[in-house]
Design a protein around this motif. Structure first.
Motif, PDB file in Angstrom:
ATOM      1  N   ASP A  88       0.833  -1.208   0.000  1.00  0.00           N
ATOM      2  CA  ASP A  88       0.000   0.000   0.000  1.00  0.00           C
ATOM      3  C   ASP A  88       0.867   1.257   0.000  1.00  0.00           C
ATOM      4  OD1 ASP A  88      -2.309  -1.519   0.115  1.00  0.00           O
ATOM      5  OD2 ASP A  88      -2.530  -1.349   2.288  1.00  0.00           O
ATOM      6  N   ARG A  89       1.920   1.257   0.804  1.00  0.00           N
ATOM      7  CA  ARG A  89       2.780   2.436   0.921  1.00  0.00           C
ATOM      8  C   ARG A  89       3.632   2.680  -0.323  1.00  0.00           C
ATOM      9  NH1 ARG A  89       5.022   1.699   7.081  1.00  0.00           N
ATOM     10  NH2 ARG A  89       2.988   1.618   8.059  1.00  0.00           N
ATOM     11  N   GLY A  90       3.758   1.676  -1.169  1.00  0.00           N
ATOM     12  CA  GLY A  90       4.585   1.807  -2.363  1.00  0.00           C
ATOM     13  C   GLY A  90       3.815   2.179  -3.612  1.00  0.00           C
ATOM     14  N   ARG A  91       2.591   2.677  -3.457  1.00  0.00           N
ATOM     15  CA  ARG A  91       1.762   3.057  -4.599  1.00  0.00           C
ATOM     16  C   ARG A  91       1.312   4.514  -4.480  1.00  0.00           C
ATOM     17  NH1 ARG A  91      -1.031  -2.399  -3.986  1.00  0.00           N
ATOM     18  NH2 ARG A  91      -0.348  -3.522  -5.830  1.00  0.00           N
ATOM     19  N   GLY A  92       1.146   5.150  -5.612  1.00  0.00           N
ATOM     20  CA  GLY A  92       0.568   6.492  -5.665  1.00  0.00           C
ATOM     21  C   GLY A  92       1.276   7.495  -4.776  1.00  0.00           C
ATOM     22  N   LEU A  93       0.478   8.265  -3.995  1.00  0.00           N
ATOM     23  CA  LEU A  93       1.048   9.279  -3.111  1.00  0.00           C
ATOM     24  C   LEU A  93       1.899   8.672  -2.000  1.00  0.00           C
ATOM     25  CD1 LEU A  93      -1.915  11.812  -2.797  1.00  0.00           C
ATOM     26  CD2 LEU A  93       0.195  12.030  -4.139  1.00  0.00           C
ATOM     27  N   GLY A  94       1.575   7.440  -1.621  1.00  0.00           N
ATOM     28  CA  GLY A  94       2.391   6.759  -0.618  1.00  0.00           C
ATOM     29  C   GLY A  94       3.824   6.573  -1.103  1.00  0.00           C
ATOM     30  N   LEU A  95       3.998   6.272  -2.380  1.00  0.00           N
ATOM     31  CA  LEU A  95       5.334   6.123  -2.939  1.00  0.00           C
ATOM     32  C   LEU A  95       6.052   7.466  -2.984  1.00  0.00           C
ATOM     33  CD1 LEU A  95       7.530   4.423  -4.202  1.00  0.00           C
ATOM     34  CD2 LEU A  95       6.409   4.719  -6.420  1.00  0.00           C
ATOM     35  N   VAL A  96       5.314   8.531  -3.299  1.00  0.00           N
ATOM     36  CA  VAL A  96       5.909   9.874  -3.287  1.00  0.00           C
ATOM     37  C   VAL A  96       6.392  10.204  -1.873  1.00  0.00           C
ATOM     38  CG1 VAL A  96       5.424  12.340  -3.588  1.00  0.00           C
ATOM     39  CG2 VAL A  96       4.532  10.681  -5.243  1.00  0.00           C
ATOM     40  N   HIS A  97       5.566   9.900  -0.887  1.00  0.00           N
ATOM     41  CA  HIS A  97       5.939  10.134   0.514  1.00  0.00           C
ATOM     42  C   HIS A  97       7.195   9.341   0.877  1.00  0.00           C
ATOM     43  CE1 HIS A  97       5.558   9.246   4.927  1.00  0.00           C
ATOM     44  NE2 HIS A  97       5.549  10.560   4.924  1.00  0.00           N
ATOM     45  N   GLN A  98       7.257   8.066   0.492  1.00  0.00           N
ATOM     46  CA  GLN A  98       8.425   7.239   0.792  1.00  0.00           C
ATOM     47  C   GLN A  98       9.672   7.764   0.080  1.00  0.00           C
ATOM     48  OE1 GLN A  98       8.745   4.840   3.058  1.00  0.00           O
ATOM     49  NE2 GLN A  98       6.593   5.095   3.628  1.00  0.00           N
ATOM     50  N   ALA A  99       9.525   8.226  -1.151  1.00  0.00           N
ATOM     51  CA  ALA A  99      10.663   8.775  -1.894  1.00  0.00           C
ATOM     52  C   ALA A  99      11.192  10.038  -1.217  1.00  0.00           C
ATOM     53  CB  ALA A  99      10.265   9.064  -3.335  1.00  0.00           C
ATOM     54  N   LEU A 100      10.296  10.893  -0.745  1.00  0.00           N
ATOM     55  CA  LEU A 100      10.711  12.111  -0.038  1.00  0.00           C
ATOM     56  C   LEU A 100      11.391  11.773   1.287  1.00  0.00           C
ATOM     57  CD1 LEU A 100       7.689  14.481  -0.738  1.00  0.00           C
ATOM     58  CD2 LEU A 100      10.048  14.729  -1.576  1.00  0.00           C
ATOM     59  N   ARG A 101      10.838  10.808   2.016  1.00  0.00           N
ATOM     60  CA  ARG A 101      11.467  10.387   3.273  1.00  0.00           C
ATOM     61  C   ARG A 101      12.891   9.902   3.035  1.00  0.00           C
ATOM     62  NH1 ARG A 101       8.648   6.233   7.042  1.00  0.00           N
ATOM     63  NH2 ARG A 101      10.377   6.859   8.351  1.00  0.00           N
ATOM     64  N   TYR A 102      13.060   9.155   1.950  1.00  0.00           N
ATOM     65  CA  TYR A 102      14.394   8.651   1.662  1.00  0.00           C
ATOM     66  C   TYR A 102      15.323   9.781   1.217  1.00  0.00           C
ATOM     67  CZ  TYR A 102      18.312   6.136  -0.266  1.00  0.00           C
ATOM     68  OH  TYR A 102      19.576   5.698  -0.523  1.00  0.00           O
ATOM     69  N   LEU A 123      15.668  12.248   4.524  1.00  0.00           N
ATOM     70  CA  LEU A 123      16.079  11.708   5.822  1.00  0.00           C
ATOM     71  C   LEU A 123      16.823  10.374   5.753  1.00  0.00           C
ATOM     72  CD1 LEU A 123      12.665  12.382   7.612  1.00  0.00           C
ATOM     73  CD2 LEU A 123      14.718  13.817   7.692  1.00  0.00           C
ATOM     74  N   ARG A 124      16.872   9.793   4.580  1.00  0.00           N
ATOM     75  CA  ARG A 124      17.446   8.454   4.399  1.00  0.00           C
ATOM     76  C   ARG A 124      16.737   7.441   5.305  1.00  0.00           C
ATOM     77  NH1 ARG A 124      19.000  10.165   0.079  1.00  0.00           N
ATOM     78  NH2 ARG A 124      21.164  10.441  -0.506  1.00  0.00           N
ATOM     79  N   GLN A 125      15.414   7.565   5.374  1.00  0.00           N
ATOM     80  CA  GLN A 125      14.580   6.677   6.174  1.00  0.00           C
ATOM     81  C   GLN A 125      13.450   6.131   5.316  1.00  0.00           C
ATOM     82  OE1 GLN A 125      13.102   9.035   9.411  1.00  0.00           O
ATOM     83  NE2 GLN A 125      15.039   8.979  10.540  1.00  0.00           N
ATOM     84  N   GLY A 126      12.681   5.215   5.894  1.00  0.00           N
ATOM     85  CA  GLY A 126      11.513   4.676   5.212  1.00  0.00           C
ATOM     86  C   GLY A 126      11.815   3.365   4.501  1.00  0.00           C
ATOM     87  N   MET A 127      10.815   2.894   3.767  1.00  0.00           N
ATOM     88  CA  MET A 127      10.959   1.580   3.160  1.00  0.00           C
ATOM     89  C   MET A 127      12.027   1.538   2.068  1.00  0.00           C
ATOM     90  SD  MET A 127       7.441   1.082   1.066  1.00  0.00           S
ATOM     91  CE  MET A 127       7.601   1.004  -0.698  1.00  0.00           C
ATOM     92  N   LEU A 128      12.356   2.656   1.444  1.00  0.00           N
ATOM     93  CA  LEU A 128      13.388   2.674   0.415  1.00  0.00           C
ATOM     94  C   LEU A 128      14.797   2.593   1.012  1.00  0.00           C
ATOM     95  CD1 LEU A 128      11.901   5.326  -2.042  1.00  0.00           C
ATOM     96  CD2 LEU A 128      11.781   2.842  -2.180  1.00  0.00           C
ATOM     97  N   ALA A 129      14.914   2.799   2.308  1.00  0.00           N
ATOM     98  CA  ALA A 129      16.211   2.705   2.977  1.00  0.00           C
ATOM     99  C   ALA A 129      16.448   1.313   3.562  1.00  0.00           C
ATOM    100  CB  ALA A 129      16.303   3.747   4.091  1.00  0.00           C
ATOM    101  N   MET A 130      15.469   0.441   3.441  1.00  0.00           N
ATOM    102  CA  MET A 130      15.575  -0.886   4.040  1.00  0.00           C
ATOM    103  C   MET A 130      16.311  -1.858   3.126  1.00  0.00           C
ATOM    104  SD  MET A 130      11.789  -1.382   5.635  1.00  0.00           S
ATOM    105  CE  MET A 130      12.223  -2.951   6.335  1.00  0.00           C
ATOM    106  N   VAL A 131      16.854  -2.911   3.712  1.00  0.00           N
ATOM    107  CA  VAL A 131      17.437  -4.005   2.939  1.00  0.00           C
ATOM    108  C   VAL A 131      16.301  -4.820   2.326  1.00  0.00           C
ATOM    109  CG1 VAL A 131      19.503  -4.111   4.358  1.00  0.00           C
ATOM    110  CG2 VAL A 131      17.537  -5.527   4.950  1.00  0.00           C
ATOM    111  N   GLY A 132      16.638  -5.653   1.356  1.00  0.00           N
ATOM    112  CA  GLY A 132      15.625  -6.425   0.635  1.00  0.00           C
ATOM    113  C   GLY A 132      14.824  -7.381   1.492  1.00  0.00           C
TER     114      GLY A 132
END
Length: 152
Positions: free
Chosen positions: A73-87, A90-99
């Motif tokens: 859910d977080r990786g779609r639409g505005l949620g993905l934009v939010h995750q991209a900005l967090r990364y 702040l270098r945080q969020g799901m895009l900063a995690m290991v696989g």
């Protein structure tokens, strides 16, 4: 059969299972095995095709009743934009995690000195799409991929 010549090194790669087979068909490998298969030995290389370790890759999916809490859910639409900005900021969020952020090393049976199985959990699933991998739709199903080969 075609014969090809190269002026420099050649990288032979055909995947985990097919690379050793390709080498052996080319006469590179364990001399006794090659001769038993009727292949002329071009280069003796005893380790070819040995110690292959295939692995199970069970995939499970669960249906989640609430929206917005899964990585899918977080990786779609505005949620993905939010995750991209967090990364980006702040270098945080799901895009900063290991696989596969959750791992467990366990013994498959009693009597082993050390763990022989590694379990890993990935908090989202992807599947092939027309333009590359895409996030899987929220469908409940269980899949198990059995190993195709073991040993030599």
């Amino acid at each position: 059969m075609r014969e090809v010549h190269a002026a420099r090194e050649v990288v032979v790669s055909a995947g985990t299972i097919n690379s050793p087979q390709l080498l052996e068909l080319s006469g590179i490998g364990q001399p006794d095995r090659l001769r038993n298969l009727g292949t002329d030995v071009c280069h003796a290389l005893p380790g070819v095709g040995e110690n292959l370790r295939d692995h199970y890759a069970p995939r499970t999916r669960w249906s989640i009743g609430r929206k917005g809490i899964t990585f899918n859910d977080r990786g779609r639409g505005l949620g993905l934009v939010h995750q991209a900005l967090r990364y980006a900021l702040l270098r945080q969020g799901m895009l900063a995690m290991v696989g596969a952020p959750m791992r467990a090393f366990v013994r498959s049976r009693e009597g082993l000195e050390a763990p022989d199985v590694m379990l890993g959990w990935v908090p989202m699933l992807t599947e092939p799409g027309p333009k590359g991998p895409r996030i899987s739709p929220p469908i409940r199903r269980d899949l198990l991929r059995a190993p195709d080969a073991t040993g030599e």
